[in-house]
Design a protein around this motif. Structure first.
Motif, mmCIF file in Angstrom:
data_model
loop_
_atom_site.group_PDB
_atom_site.id
_atom_site.type_symbol
_atom_site.label_atom_id
_atom_site.label_comp_id
_atom_site.label_asym_id
_atom_site.label_seq_id
_atom_site.Cartn_x
_atom_site.Cartn_y
_atom_site.Cartn_z
ATOM 1 N N GLU A 52 0.853 -1.198 0.000
ATOM 2 C CA GLU A 52 0.000 0.000 0.000
ATOM 3 C C GLU A 52 0.879 1.235 0.000
ATOM 4 O O GLU A 52 1.741 1.401 0.856
ATOM 5 C CB GLU A 52 -0.929 0.007 1.212
ATOM 6 N N PRO A 82 -4.448 6.436 -0.549
ATOM 7 C CA PRO A 82 -3.804 5.125 -0.550
ATOM 8 C C PRO A 82 -4.063 4.374 -1.854
ATOM 9 O O PRO A 82 -5.172 4.380 -2.386
ATOM 10 C CB PRO A 82 -4.459 4.414 0.643
ATOM 11 N N VAL A 126 -3.065 0.511 -3.642
ATOM 12 C CA VAL A 126 -2.448 -0.804 -3.489
ATOM 13 C C VAL A 126 -1.769 -1.163 -4.802
ATOM 14 O O VAL A 126 -2.420 -1.226 -5.854
ATOM 15 C CB VAL A 126 -3.485 -1.870 -3.096
#
Length: 203
Positions: A110, A117, A119
Motif C-alpha cells: 500500500e 492510498p 495498493v
C-alpha cells in the motif's frame, strides 16, 4: 580540574567539533526525501545520508542530484542507464540494452504517499550487475509504461523512480528530470533514517 586541563579539554572538543563539521560537509550530507517516487525503498520525509566522496556511477545506485532544469530542486532516483545504454519501457517492464530485466513478483504494497492510498503490485527488479530492488506497479498502460527507445547521451545518466507509476524521471525528456548530467549528481545515498523503522543501508 586545573585551568590547563580545562584548556586542553576545550581544545579537544573544538577539534572534534571542527572534524564533525568537516565530515558533514565533505563526506556525508543529510537530505530529506521530498516525494513518494522512491516508495517502497524511501518514503517522503525519510532522512538519507549522501556520500560526497567521488565515485564511479553504477547501475542500481540511489543517487541525489539537482534538477537539470535549473530549478535547483534536490531530487532522488535510482540510476538505471549509463552513457551509451539503451533504455525502454514496454507494458511496464524495463528493457535495458535490448534485454528485458527480470522482475520477480513479491506481493502487494500500500502506497499512501500520494493523494490517497493505492495498493500496488510489487516485484524485485534485477539489473545485469546483480543489483536487485523492489519496484511498484499499478498499471502497465500509458506512456510511462510504453516509452520510446532512449539512448543515453555521453556524460548523462538515465534515472527512474522505484514507484514507477508515480515518478517524474528520465522517461519524460521535457519534464523536470530528463537525462541527468553526471555533473548534477550530488552523491550516492548510503543510509536511510526514519523514526518508524530501523536505519537501512542503501546498496
Amino acid at each position: 580540574m586545573r585551568r590547563a586541563n580545562l584548556a586542553e579539554l576545550a581544545l579537544v572538543l573544538a577539534v572534534a567539533l571542527a572534524a564533525a563539521l568537516a565530515l558533514r560537509a565533505w563526506v556525508v550530507t543529510p537530505y530529506l526525501v521530498p516525494s513518494g517516487s522512491m516508495v517502497p525503498a524511501l518514503r517522503p520525509g525519510d532522512l538519507i545520508l549522501v556520500s560526497r566522496l567521488p565515485y564511479a556511477p553504477h547501475r542500481g545506485d540511489v543517487v541525489v542530484f539537482t534538477s537539470p532544469r535549473g530549478s535547483g530542486e534536490v531530487l532522488v532516483k535510482r540510476l538505471i542507464g549509463l552513457p551509451g545504454d539503451t533504455v525502454q519501457m514496454r507494458a511496464g517492464r524495463l528493457i535495458l540494452n535490448g534485454e528485458t530485466m527480470p522482475c520477480a513478483p513479491s506481493g502487494w504494497i500500500e502506497d499512501a504517499s500520494g493523494l490517497g492510498p493505492v495498493v500496488a503490485r510489487a516485484c524485485v527488479e534485477t539489473l545485469p550487475n546483480g543489483r536487485g530492488y523492489t519496484v511498484l506497479k499499478v498499471t502497465a498502460d500509458g506512456f510511462a509504461n510504453n516509452t520510446p527507445h532512449y539512448t543515453v547521451p555521453p556524460g548523462d545518466l538515465f534515472l527512474l523512480g522505484d514507484n514507477r507509476d508515480d515518478s517524474e524521471d528520465s522517461r519524460f525528456l521535457d519534464g523536470p528530470v530528463g537525462y541527468v548530467p553526471e555533473r548534477d549528481v550530488i552523491g550516492r545515498a548510503v543510509l536511510a533514517l526514519a523514526p518508524w523503522r530501523a536505519p537501512r543501508w542503501l546498496r
